[in-house]
Motif scaffolding. Structure first.
Motif, PDB file in Angstrom:
ATOM      1  N   ALA A  82       8.632   2.899  -5.160  1.00  0.00           N
ATOM      2  CA  ALA A  82       9.550   3.901  -4.598  1.00  0.00           C
ATOM      3  C   ALA A  82       9.397   5.263  -5.282  1.00  0.00           C
ATOM      4  O   ALA A  82       9.663   6.296  -4.676  1.00  0.00           O
ATOM      5  N   LYS A 128      10.380   3.735  -0.359  1.00  0.00           N
ATOM      6  CA  LYS A 128      11.232   2.583  -0.574  1.00  0.00           C
ATOM      7  C   LYS A 128      10.671   1.411   0.232  1.00  0.00           C
ATOM      8  O   LYS A 128      10.219   1.597   1.370  1.00  0.00           O
ATOM      9  N   SER A 129      10.676   0.199  -0.378  1.00  0.00           N
ATOM     10  CA  SER A 129      10.157  -0.975   0.329  1.00  0.00           C
ATOM     11  C   SER A 129      10.825  -2.242  -0.195  1.00  0.00           C
ATOM     12  O   SER A 129      11.518  -2.221  -1.215  1.00  0.00           O
TER      13      SER A 129
END
Length: 150
Positions: free
Chosen positions: A30, A35-36
């Motif tokens: 991130a 973002k993941s």
């Protein structure tokens, strides 16, 4: 519509283990990418959340699946995105190859398989990948990792 390839090579004055952390830890990802909900597991399906760009046929979500995982050496996953109607404007694969070298680690990033309808989107991804992998170096140098600077 043409098929294209993105390829960038960068050197980090750090160990492959530290660079690997930035490729596989969602909190660190991130910092330099997006973002993941990534997990370093073979076959794991995850998404990146980016900005929506309707003019370029992008709904903000990148759908991925881990294809290859060799700790501290190689990571590969699908990179699929589109307008959010079930069609894909980008159906591709991203691969990171790490190679230990004297004084650090060489990273080769390849993003292949693009069948891009939007040349502006491809150009943006090409520039974006380079800028983002350069951010990893800045974060490594600024981090408090023990051994971050080898």
């Amino acid at each position: 519509m043409s098929t294209q390839r993105i390829q960038h090579k960068i050197f980090y004055e750090s160990t492959p283990e530290i660079v690997w952390e930035y490729l596989t830890n969602p909190d660190l990802i991130a910092l330099w990418l997006m973002k993941s909900d990534f997990k370093p597991e073979m076959g794991y399906e995850f998404t990146f959340q980016g900005p929506k760009m309707p003019d370029l046929g992008f709904d903000g979500l990148i759908h991925c699946k881990v294809l290859e995982l060799k700790p501290n050496e190689r990571l590969s996953y699908t990179w699929n995105m589109g307008p959010g109607d079930g069609t894909l404007s980008v159906d591709s694969v991203v691969t990171f190859a790490l190679k230990a070298q004297d004084g650090g680690t060489e990273l080769l990033l390849e993003h292949v398989g693009h069948k891009v309808d939007y040349p502006t989107l491809f150009s943006g991804m090409d520039k974006g990948w380079l800028q983002n992998i350069q951010k990893i170096d800045k974060h490594i140098k600024a981090s408090s990792h023990v051994g971050a600077r080898s």
